[in-house]
Design a protein around this motif. Sequence first.
Motif, PDB file in Angstrom:
ATOM      1  N   SER A 134       0.706  -1.332  -0.049  1.00  0.00           N
ATOM      2  CA  SER A 134      -0.155  -0.072  -0.058  1.00  0.00           C
ATOM      3  C   SER A 134       0.754   1.450   0.048  1.00  0.00           C
ATOM      4  N   ARG A 135       2.153   1.230   0.461  1.00  0.00           N
ATOM      5  CA  ARG A 135       2.962   2.386   0.442  1.00  0.00           C
ATOM      6  C   ARG A 135       3.412   2.690  -0.914  1.00  0.00           C
ATOM      7  N   ASN A 136       3.331   1.903  -2.011  1.00  0.00           N
ATOM      8  CA  ASN A 136       3.566   2.278  -3.400  1.00  0.00           C
ATOM      9  C   ASN A 136       2.137   2.511  -4.159  1.00  0.00           C
ATOM     10  N   GLY A 137       1.042   2.699  -3.470  1.00  0.00           N
ATOM     11  CA  GLY A 137      -0.154   2.936  -3.872  1.00  0.00           C
ATOM     12  C   GLY A 137      -1.072   1.781  -4.393  1.00  0.00           C
ATOM     13  N   LEU A 138      -0.744   0.623  -4.147  1.00  0.00           N
ATOM     14  CA  LEU A 138      -1.482  -0.355  -4.519  1.00  0.00           C
ATOM     15  C   LEU A 138      -2.662  -0.641  -3.446  1.00  0.00           C
ATOM     16  N   ARG A 139      -3.881  -1.024  -4.031  1.00  0.00           N
ATOM     17  CA  ARG A 139      -4.837  -1.301  -2.880  1.00  0.00           C
ATOM     18  C   ARG A 139      -4.914  -2.789  -2.143  1.00  0.00           C
ATOM     19  N   VAL A 140      -5.119  -3.004  -1.321  1.00  0.00           N
ATOM     20  CA  VAL A 140      -4.699  -4.267  -0.330  1.00  0.00           C
ATOM     21  C   VAL A 140      -6.143  -4.481   0.488  1.00  0.00           C
ATOM     22  N   GLY A 141      -6.250  -5.875   0.616  1.00  0.00           N
ATOM     23  CA  GLY A 141      -7.598  -6.358   1.108  1.00  0.00           C
ATOM     24  C   GLY A 141      -7.702  -7.626   0.855  1.00  0.00           C
ATOM     25  N   VAL A 142      -9.114  -8.343   0.844  1.00  0.00           N
ATOM     26  CA  VAL A 142      -9.306  -9.826   0.696  1.00  0.00           C
ATOM     27  C   VAL A 142     -10.211  -9.868  -0.622  1.00  0.00           C
ATOM     28  N   GLU A 143     -11.078  -8.917  -1.019  1.00  0.00           N
ATOM     29  CA  GLU A 143     -11.915  -9.037  -2.176  1.00  0.00           C
ATOM     30  C   GLU A 143     -11.254  -8.672  -3.303  1.00  0.00           C
ATOM     31  N   SER A 144     -11.559  -9.374  -4.381  1.00  0.00           N
ATOM     32  CA  SER A 144     -10.901  -9.207  -5.686  1.00  0.00           C
ATOM     33  C   SER A 144     -11.222  -7.757  -6.215  1.00  0.00           C
ATOM     34  N   THR A 147      -9.207  -4.365  -5.747  1.00  0.00           N
ATOM     35  CA  THR A 147      -8.139  -4.858  -4.889  1.00  0.00           C
ATOM     36  C   THR A 147      -6.835  -5.466  -5.823  1.00  0.00           C
ATOM     37  N   ASP A 148      -5.586  -4.888  -5.640  1.00  0.00           N
ATOM     38  CA  ASP A 148      -4.585  -5.316  -6.346  1.00  0.00           C
ATOM     39  C   ASP A 148      -3.906  -6.436  -5.671  1.00  0.00           C
ATOM     40  N   VAL A 149      -3.769  -6.341  -4.265  1.00  0.00           N
ATOM     41  CA  VAL A 149      -3.113  -7.213  -3.458  1.00  0.00           C
ATOM     42  C   VAL A 149      -4.156  -7.915  -2.524  1.00  0.00           C
ATOM     43  N   VAL A 150      -4.356  -9.195  -2.659  1.00  0.00           N
ATOM     44  CA  VAL A 150      -5.324 -10.213  -1.574  1.00  0.00           C
ATOM     45  C   VAL A 150      -4.166 -10.312  -0.569  1.00  0.00           C
ATOM     46  N   GLN A 151      -4.583 -10.061   0.830  1.00  0.00           N
ATOM     47  CA  GLN A 151      -3.937 -10.377   1.959  1.00  0.00           C
ATOM     48  C   GLN A 151      -4.384 -11.721   2.457  1.00  0.00           C
ATOM     49  N   LEU A 152      -3.684 -12.698   2.065  1.00  0.00           N
ATOM     50  CA  LEU A 152      -3.928 -14.387   2.610  1.00  0.00           C
ATOM     51  C   LEU A 152      -4.326 -14.152   4.172  1.00  0.00           C
ATOM     52  N   HIS A 153      -3.379 -13.667   4.881  1.00  0.00           N
ATOM     53  CA  HIS A 153      -3.240 -13.800   6.463  1.00  0.00           C
ATOM     54  C   HIS A 153      -3.603 -12.679   7.352  1.00  0.00           C
ATOM     55  N   GLY A 154      -4.291 -11.734   6.479  1.00  0.00           N
ATOM     56  CA  GLY A 154      -4.918 -10.570   7.373  1.00  0.00           C
ATOM     57  C   GLY A 154      -3.848  -9.448   7.387  1.00  0.00           C
ATOM     58  N   ASP A 155      -4.122  -8.488   8.118  1.00  0.00           N
ATOM     59  CA  ASP A 155      -3.426  -7.126   8.194  1.00  0.00           C
ATOM     60  C   ASP A 155      -3.264  -6.513   9.629  1.00  0.00           C
ATOM     61  N   ILE A 156      -1.843  -6.465   9.880  1.00  0.00           N
ATOM     62  CA  ILE A 156      -1.437  -5.995  11.033  1.00  0.00           C
ATOM     63  C   ILE A 156      -1.930  -4.670  11.517  1.00  0.00           C
ATOM     64  N   HIS A 157      -2.253  -3.919  10.646  1.00  0.00           N
ATOM     65  CA  HIS A 157      -2.658  -2.447  10.794  1.00  0.00           C
ATOM     66  C   HIS A 157      -4.105  -2.192  11.150  1.00  0.00           C
ATOM     67  N   GLN A 158      -4.589  -3.316  11.438  1.00  0.00           N
ATOM     68  CA  GLN A 158      -5.946  -3.063  11.944  1.00  0.00           C
ATOM     69  C   GLN A 158      -6.202  -4.056  13.101  1.00  0.00           C
ATOM     70  N   LEU A 159      -7.220  -3.701  14.034  1.00  0.00           N
ATOM     71  CA  LEU A 159      -7.672  -4.395  15.132  1.00  0.00           C
ATOM     72  C   LEU A 159      -9.013  -4.913  15.138  1.00  0.00           C
ATOM     73  N   LYS A 160      -9.125  -5.959  15.537  1.00  0.00           N
ATOM     74  CA  LYS A 160     -10.463  -6.776  15.380  1.00  0.00           C
ATOM     75  C   LYS A 160     -11.014  -7.338  16.784  1.00  0.00           C
ATOM     76  N   CYS A 161     -12.259  -7.124  16.985  1.00  0.00           N
ATOM     77  CA  CYS A 161     -12.794  -7.554  18.342  1.00  0.00           C
ATOM     78  C   CYS A 161     -12.942  -9.151  18.317  1.00  0.00           C
ATOM     79  N   THR A 162     -12.468  -9.876  19.176  1.00  0.00           N
ATOM     80  CA  THR A 162     -12.618 -11.277  19.489  1.00  0.00           C
ATOM     81  C   THR A 162     -13.897 -11.774  19.572  1.00  0.00           C
ATOM     82  N   LEU A 163     -15.029 -10.828  19.960  1.00  0.00           N
ATOM     83  CA  LEU A 163     -16.317 -11.029  20.223  1.00  0.00           C
ATOM     84  C   LEU A 163     -17.292 -10.905  19.234  1.00  0.00           C
ATOM     85  N   CYS A 164     -17.233  -9.450  18.901  1.00  0.00           N
ATOM     86  CA  CYS A 164     -18.360  -8.954  18.051  1.00  0.00           C
ATOM     87  C   CYS A 164     -17.573  -8.607  16.469  1.00  0.00           C
ATOM     88  N   GLY A 165     -16.389  -8.894  16.206  1.00  0.00           N
ATOM     89  CA  GLY A 165     -15.717  -8.812  15.239  1.00  0.00           C
ATOM     90  C   GLY A 165     -15.559  -7.271  14.590  1.00  0.00           C
TER      91      GLY A 165
END
Length: 337
Positions: A134-144, A147-165
Amino acid sequence: MTRKIQLKDVEKDGQVAAQLQAVSQTLNKAKKIVFVTGAGISCSAGIPDFRSENGLYSMVKSAYPNAVVKGKDLFDAVLFSNPVSTSVFCTFMARLRSCILDARPTPVHKFIKLLHDKKKLLRCYTQNIDGLESRNGLRVGVESKNTDVVQLHGDIHQLKCTLCGHKVNWSEPMRETLEEGMAPECPNCFEKAEERTTAGKRCPRVGCMRPDIVLYGEDHPDGDIIGRSIALDIRARPDCLIIAGTSLKVLGIRKLVRAVAKTVHEKGGKVIFVNQTGVASSMWNDVIDWHVETDCDTWIEDLRMRSPELFFKQASLTTGPAKSLKATKQKSTEKVK
């Protein structure tokens, strides 16, 4: 049959030079490239080796001298087996993200962007959680879609609730809490709990925030979405597959590579594997056409020399002053001879 190309022998073996030239010609001709990447492409980005004795793991371990945690378990759900190892996980993730924020995209990351800009990149699938693309301007995520780059194992730059998501970006208070070995409360759960308490109702549970990544031993929450992305790209009929910086040990990535490689070969294309270590030849002989045995950045430097036209207007891919196009072509010709 996989042909092994040891880049270190290029100066003394004309066959190696010829094979590398064939690889570069394949990339020049390719129109729909799928790129699969692993941790090996980020080694030179400034992210420390988290498994080695002198790496990030040892820094975290010093804060928890009595914790029985192995370096190989830092991305394993086994860490949630007790409060102490859970604290190790929280501190490790906070420090790892700090290192990632200071990191810089490597020549491989820039090459992926180059392929995108030249409309040669169909999609990149990465096992990495650093989001450096993403630092080079590519779009990252999980949906095609979009999205230019599909992150197979997630993204450390986001936090997610273990209960409600519920997902949020890191805040400084949350970072400090994780750094101290504690999981911050979910703001969404906390708000709903306050509303119920004010209304005189029973207070529900409040979840904890953790990095939005998939650990070994966990089910992938976006597995179906990623599966649809892969199916969509296979239907697009890619004509080249590049695998870089991964040893192909994870089952999911093996299935992805085999599925894409099958379509690439049906289209008459090639599969290029770039990694310092190899894979079991009996398992991959019918999948990988070339194994370029070298560091990923070194391969990019060699490729740039052999195919300057592919890197036109992209001199920043390597460090140091850019060479003229004429000089680069001349050197490339000398290497092939």
